[in-house]
Design an enzyme around this catalytic site. Structure first.
Site, mmCIF file in Angstrom:
data_model
loop_
_atom_site.group_PDB
_atom_site.id
_atom_site.type_symbol
_atom_site.label_atom_id
_atom_site.label_comp_id
_atom_site.label_asym_id
_atom_site.label_seq_id
_atom_site.Cartn_x
_atom_site.Cartn_y
_atom_site.Cartn_z
ATOM 1 C CB CYS A 96 -0.975 -0.036 1.168
ATOM 2 S SG CYS A 96 -2.417 1.044 0.940
ATOM 3 C CG HIS A 203 -3.396 -3.701 3.902
ATOM 4 N ND1 HIS A 203 -2.275 -3.130 4.445
ATOM 5 C CD2 HIS A 203 -3.940 -2.753 3.086
ATOM 6 C CE1 HIS A 203 -2.151 -1.889 3.998
ATOM 7 N NE2 HIS A 203 -3.145 -1.637 3.158
#
EC number: 6.3.5.13
Length: 254
Positions: A96, A203
């Site tokens: 990310c 994630h």
């Protein structure tokens, strides 16, 4: 032969959301189960790091406020040596915000252009709608390592990002999105691979859910440090793989 590796954790206090620290725990435990000594090296703001001595690195995601706190230090202080280490095949997983900062720039939805380190050929454009939910990615054909992760392996994770990342000619995607949004919700790709560097939006945390990928990274690091003959002893991942297949079946096959 006894093995020893050094793992750098970039900005652990600022860049740690959605369970990203679980990736560090997974690498540490899977090395320990095999008798591999893994030294953890936290990399904070202003830290001096001997990058040639580092075998693996992890750079997680963070809130916008956390990312803003470390972005300048990362680009100016760590960027030049980290780019050299990446060219020397450092094994690096970035997620990310960390993934975005490895690229050329982030163009916010207000038109502000925020620089990255330019270590991988990607750029990111901010969007007004967040891309959120579970994701399944079919892995591509990556560089070889001990216990090679087979092309077509399905990886699971969780994504939550407003940035849309686009790949240049200098990288290839980590894989093809089977469920979820991926890099940008448009081209069906997720993540980027350059040499031994991997960036993605997964994630969740990623490595506990995908033990094959964790071992792939460890195997790459061992071969880089000790040569092609370095191999990993197998572990019993039966429970982890059942959980992985359950999520794949639920998300892909309904």
């Amino acid at each position: 032969m006894s093995y020893r590796l050094r793992l750098a954790h970039l900005y652990p206090d600022q860049m740690n959301i959605y369970g990203d620290r679980g990736n560090i725990l997974t690498l540490t435990q899977r090395c320990a189960w095999r008798g591999i000594e893994l030294e953890l090296v936290p990399v904070g703001v202003g830290a001096a790091i001997d990058w040639p001595s580092i075998d693996m690195a992890f750079f997680g995601g963070g809130q916008d406020s956390g990312q803003a706190l470390i972005a300048d230090d990362f680009v100016r202080h760590q960027g030049p040596q980290l780019r050299e280490a990446i060219e020397d095949n450092l094994v690096l997983l970035s997620i990310c915000g960390g993934y975005q900062l490895l690229g050329h720039y982030f163009l916010t939805h207000t038109g502000e252009r925020l620089p990255g380190v330019g270590a991988i050929d990607v750029h990111t454009v901010g969007g007004s709608v967040r891309l959120i939910g579970n994701i399944v990615v079919e892995a591509g054909d990556w560089p070889g390592a001990a216990g090679t992760l087979a092309p077509g392996t399905r990886l699971v994770g969780f994504e939550n990002h407003s940035g849309r990342t686009y790949l240049g000619a200098g990288v290839r995607p980590m894989g093809r999105v089977l469920a979820g949004h991926g890099n940008n919700g448009e081209d069906g790709t997720e993540g980027a691979v350059y040499r031994n560097t991997f960036g993605c939006y997964m994630h969740g945390s990623l490595l506990p859910k995908n033990p094959q990928f964790a071992d792939y990274l460890i195997g790459l690091a061992l071969q880089r440090r000790y040569g092609a003959g370095a191999t990993l002893a197998p572990l019993d991942d039966g429970l982890e793989l059942v959980a992985q297949r359950t999520m794949v079946d639920r998300l892909v096959h309904g």
